[in-house]
Design a protein around this motif. Structure first.
Motif, mmCIF file in Angstrom:
data_model
loop_
_atom_site.group_PDB
_atom_site.id
_atom_site.type_symbol
_atom_site.label_atom_id
_atom_site.label_comp_id
_atom_site.label_asym_id
_atom_site.label_seq_id
_atom_site.Cartn_x
_atom_site.Cartn_y
_atom_site.Cartn_z
ATOM 1 N N ASN A 41 0.884 -1.088 0.136
ATOM 2 C CA ASN A 41 -0.009 -0.010 0.018
ATOM 3 C C ASN A 41 0.946 1.199 -0.071
ATOM 4 O OD1 ASN A 41 -2.267 1.643 0.225
ATOM 5 N ND2 ASN A 41 -2.780 0.940 2.375
ATOM 6 N N LYS A 42 1.062 1.924 -1.261
ATOM 7 C CA LYS A 42 1.894 2.963 -1.173
ATOM 8 C C LYS A 42 1.255 4.308 -0.710
ATOM 9 C CE LYS A 42 4.491 1.155 -5.204
ATOM 10 N NZ LYS A 42 4.769 1.337 -6.660
ATOM 11 N N ILE A 43 1.731 4.767 0.386
ATOM 12 C CA ILE A 43 0.944 6.122 0.659
ATOM 13 C C ILE A 43 1.468 7.415 0.176
ATOM 14 C CG2 ILE A 43 0.094 7.047 2.958
ATOM 15 C CD1 ILE A 43 -1.017 4.409 2.434
ATOM 16 N N LEU A 44 2.789 7.470 0.548
ATOM 17 C CA LEU A 44 3.637 8.813 0.027
ATOM 18 C C LEU A 44 4.285 8.422 -0.995
ATOM 19 C CD1 LEU A 44 4.517 10.389 3.442
ATOM 20 C CD2 LEU A 44 2.323 10.489 2.158
ATOM 21 N N ARG A 45 4.105 9.292 -2.290
ATOM 22 C CA ARG A 45 4.624 8.692 -3.445
ATOM 23 C C ARG A 45 5.561 9.835 -3.879
ATOM 24 N NH1 ARG A 45 -0.022 5.261 -6.445
ATOM 25 N NH2 ARG A 45 -1.264 6.769 -5.502
ATOM 26 N N GLY A 46 6.792 10.414 -3.428
ATOM 27 C CA GLY A 46 7.505 11.506 -3.768
ATOM 28 C C GLY A 46 6.921 12.524 -3.532
ATOM 29 N N LEU A 47 6.938 12.674 -2.240
ATOM 30 C CA LEU A 47 6.089 13.879 -1.574
ATOM 31 C C LEU A 47 7.140 14.938 -1.331
ATOM 32 C CD1 LEU A 47 3.612 15.467 -0.123
ATOM 33 C CD2 LEU A 47 4.564 14.390 2.119
ATOM 34 N N ASN A 48 6.870 16.309 -1.869
ATOM 35 C CA ASN A 48 7.421 17.369 -1.758
ATOM 36 C C ASN A 48 6.673 18.639 -1.075
ATOM 37 O OD1 ASN A 48 10.298 17.044 -2.760
ATOM 38 N ND2 ASN A 48 9.082 16.422 -4.697
ATOM 39 N N MET A 49 7.067 18.908 0.095
ATOM 40 C CA MET A 49 6.057 19.655 0.983
ATOM 41 C C MET A 49 7.041 20.542 1.765
ATOM 42 S SD MET A 49 2.636 18.708 3.150
ATOM 43 C CE MET A 49 3.391 17.808 4.168
ATOM 44 N N GLU A 50 6.383 21.714 2.049
ATOM 45 C CA GLU A 50 7.084 22.894 2.738
ATOM 46 C C GLU A 50 5.900 23.199 3.649
ATOM 47 O OE1 GLU A 50 7.978 26.454 0.752
ATOM 48 O OE2 GLU A 50 7.891 27.373 2.881
ATOM 49 N N ILE A 51 6.397 23.245 5.280
ATOM 50 C CA ILE A 51 5.529 24.110 6.093
ATOM 51 C C ILE A 51 6.400 25.125 6.563
ATOM 52 C CG2 ILE A 51 4.619 23.746 8.183
ATOM 53 C CD1 ILE A 51 3.168 22.067 6.367
ATOM 54 N N PRO A 52 5.931 26.457 6.292
ATOM 55 C CA PRO A 52 6.462 27.624 6.394
ATOM 56 C C PRO A 52 6.511 27.993 7.873
ATOM 57 C CG PRO A 52 4.241 28.087 5.474
ATOM 58 C CD PRO A 52 4.633 26.626 5.484
ATOM 59 N N GLU A 53 7.679 28.910 8.412
ATOM 60 C CA GLU A 53 7.817 29.119 9.614
ATOM 61 C C GLU A 53 6.671 30.390 10.068
ATOM 62 O OE1 GLU A 53 9.155 28.252 12.403
ATOM 63 O OE2 GLU A 53 11.098 28.184 11.818
ATOM 64 N N ASP A 54 6.233 30.225 11.381
ATOM 65 C CA ASP A 54 5.281 31.457 11.827
ATOM 66 C C ASP A 54 4.081 31.589 11.319
ATOM 67 O OD1 ASP A 54 6.153 32.663 14.260
ATOM 68 O OD2 ASP A 54 7.765 33.774 13.262
ATOM 69 N N LYS A 55 3.436 30.685 10.369
ATOM 70 C CA LYS A 55 2.284 30.868 9.777
ATOM 71 C C LYS A 55 1.259 29.521 10.334
ATOM 72 C CE LYS A 55 3.923 32.680 5.438
ATOM 73 N NZ LYS A 55 3.736 34.341 5.801
ATOM 74 N N ILE A 56 -0.160 29.774 10.052
ATOM 75 C CA ILE A 56 -0.794 28.746 10.047
ATOM 76 C C ILE A 56 -0.972 27.935 8.683
ATOM 77 C CG2 ILE A 56 -3.243 28.043 10.779
ATOM 78 C CD1 ILE A 56 -3.444 30.348 12.614
ATOM 79 N N SER A 57 -0.341 26.759 8.705
ATOM 80 C CA SER A 57 -0.555 25.989 7.595
ATOM 81 C C SER A 57 -1.597 24.882 7.481
ATOM 82 C CB SER A 57 0.827 25.427 7.251
ATOM 83 O OG SER A 57 1.646 26.265 6.796
ATOM 84 N N MET A 58 -2.205 24.562 6.473
ATOM 85 C CA MET A 58 -3.277 23.659 6.542
ATOM 86 C C MET A 58 -2.901 22.580 5.411
ATOM 87 S SD MET A 58 -6.816 24.187 7.413
ATOM 88 C CE MET A 58 -7.484 25.102 9.035
ATOM 89 N N ILE A 59 -2.930 21.336 5.964
ATOM 90 C CA ILE A 59 -2.633 20.039 4.801
ATOM 91 C C ILE A 59 -4.098 19.635 4.630
ATOM 92 C CG2 ILE A 59 -1.623 17.899 4.420
ATOM 93 C CD1 ILE A 59 0.598 18.574 6.523
ATOM 94 N N LEU A 60 -4.423 19.935 3.349
ATOM 95 C CA LEU A 60 -5.830 19.316 3.017
ATOM 96 C C LEU A 60 -5.828 18.134 2.188
ATOM 97 C CD1 LEU A 60 -7.588 22.895 2.273
ATOM 98 C CD2 LEU A 60 -8.413 20.962 3.751
ATOM 99 N N GLY A 61 -6.907 17.395 2.177
ATOM 100 C CA GLY A 61 -6.656 16.183 1.601
ATOM 101 C C GLY A 61 -7.893 15.002 1.966
ATOM 102 N N PRO A 62 -8.384 14.426 1.021
ATOM 103 C CA PRO A 62 -9.327 13.201 1.510
ATOM 104 C C PRO A 62 -9.038 12.473 2.512
ATOM 105 C CG PRO A 62 -9.106 13.502 -0.891
ATOM 106 C CD PRO A 62 -8.258 14.191 -0.400
ATOM 107 N N SER A 63 -10.044 11.891 3.224
ATOM 108 C CA SER A 63 -9.620 10.956 4.223
ATOM 109 C C SER A 63 -8.914 9.795 3.600
ATOM 110 C CB SER A 63 -11.056 9.992 4.631
ATOM 111 O OG SER A 63 -11.586 11.268 5.365
ATOM 112 N N GLY A 64 -7.861 9.204 4.456
ATOM 113 C CA GLY A 64 -6.958 8.087 3.620
ATOM 114 C C GLY A 64 -5.932 8.261 3.026
ATOM 115 N N THR A 65 -5.569 9.762 2.862
ATOM 116 C CA THR A 65 -4.719 10.231 1.648
ATOM 117 C C THR A 65 -3.019 9.806 2.441
ATOM 118 O OG1 THR A 65 -5.411 12.326 2.176
ATOM 119 C CG2 THR A 65 -5.590 11.313 0.042
#
Ligand SMILES: Nc1ncnc2c1ncn2[C@@H]1O[C@H](COP(=O)(O)OP(=O)(O)O)[C@@H](O)[C@H]1O
Ligand SMILES: [Mg+2]
Length: 270
Positions: A36-60
């Motif tokens: 079950n491949k869950i992350l498939r080459g994930l590139n993601m940045e969470i910036p300093e000092d901000k409210i970030s949201m990671i959005l996605g359907p259930s089970g992603t």
């Protein structure tokens, strides 16, 4: 069989820099559980000092992402960096220190059922610091006041409503003055009014304390309300990420459908 190119046709991978340094970075992260491949080459940045949201359907794989940030899961390949330091490369003592940067609010508040609210919130301070009881008392009282629970300190978790348990979990997540606060679906199980109040509380407390807040949700209304930065996760990669107002204005059909909550579009039932 769907070709990979079809599956990823909505993944423009468009990344609009936030202008801030990264608190957390995922670099080409792959993670599978068995086949079950869950992350498939994930590139993601969470910036300093901000409210970030990671959005996605259930089970992603949103919760799987959070676990990679605090070193509870390791990538099969790729890297996860916290303040520029590679989490998978850390020795146990380094990992232990690194985790002190994080405050985590789990879905149900994850309170200890055998302790009253006050002791629950004091727990990380007693566990991780050598502060005396007076100082601990000041910190706990301040955090309980912040989340509006100063009158409930003696209550046991099972005497609290779902919303109160989340606020208690929030207070506990803050007592060690974390640089990064993770919220895993803070809105789950809350009605719209309580969700709105919790979102307001998250914003207020962020304004007061600063830091990188990472809110994971599939609830678009919450995102509209509090997100300053959004990353849309689907099929193990980021479809698009950037400042919230730009994402809500995206011309990507998937992002558009997902952020408007529409039932018609590329995102179907699977
Ligand atoms: N420790 C684990 N072992 C096996 N499978 C897991 C594990 N953790 C998560 N998964 C699987 O990974 C997928 C993504 O899970 P999760 O990150 O919890 O999704 P969500 O986006 O809803 O938070 C699910 O299919 C889940 O079953
Ligand atoms: Mg989850």
């Amino acid at each position: 069989m769907i070709e990979e190119t079809d599956e990823y046709q909505w993944h423009t991978g468009k990344h609009r820099p936030s202008g801030a340094a990264a608190a957390v970075e995922f670099v080409e992260v792959h993670k599978a559980f068995g086949r079950n491949k869950i992350l498939r080459g994930l590139n993601m940045e969470i910036p300093e000092d901000k409210i970030s949201m990671i959005l996605g359907p259930s089970g992603t794989g949103k919760s799987v992402c959070i676990k990679h940030m605090v070193g509870l899961l390791y990538p099969d390949s790729g890297d996860v960096l916290v303040h520029g330091e590679s989490v998978p490369g850390m020795r146990d003592e380094e990992l232990f220190e690194m985790r002190k940067k994080f405050g985590v609010l789990f879905q149900d508040g994850a309170l200890f059922g055998s302790m009253n609210l006050w002791d629950n919130v004091a727990f990380p301070l007693r566990q991780h610091t050598d502060k005396g009881e007076d100082e601990i008392g000041d910190i706990v009282n301040r955090r309980l006041r912040e989340v509006g629970l100063e009158g409930s300190a003696d209550k046991m978790p099972n005497e609290l409503s779902g919303g109160m348990r989340k606020r208690a979990g929030f207070a506990r997540a803050l007592v060690l003055d974390p640089d990064i606060v993770l919220f895993d679906e803070p809105d789950s199980g809350l009605d719209p009014v309580r969700t709105a109040l919790l979102c307001e509380l998250i914003q207020e407390i962020h304004e007061e304390n600063g830091g990188a807040y990472v809110v994971i949700t599939h609830d678009i209304m919450s995102a509209k309300r509090v997100a300053e930065y959004i990353a849309v996760l689907w099929k193990g990669r980021i479809v698009e990420s950037g400042p919230a107002e730009e994402l809500f204005d995206s011309d990507n059909q998937f992002v558009n459908q997902f952020l408007s909550g529409a039932s018609r579009g590329p995102l179907g039932m699977e």
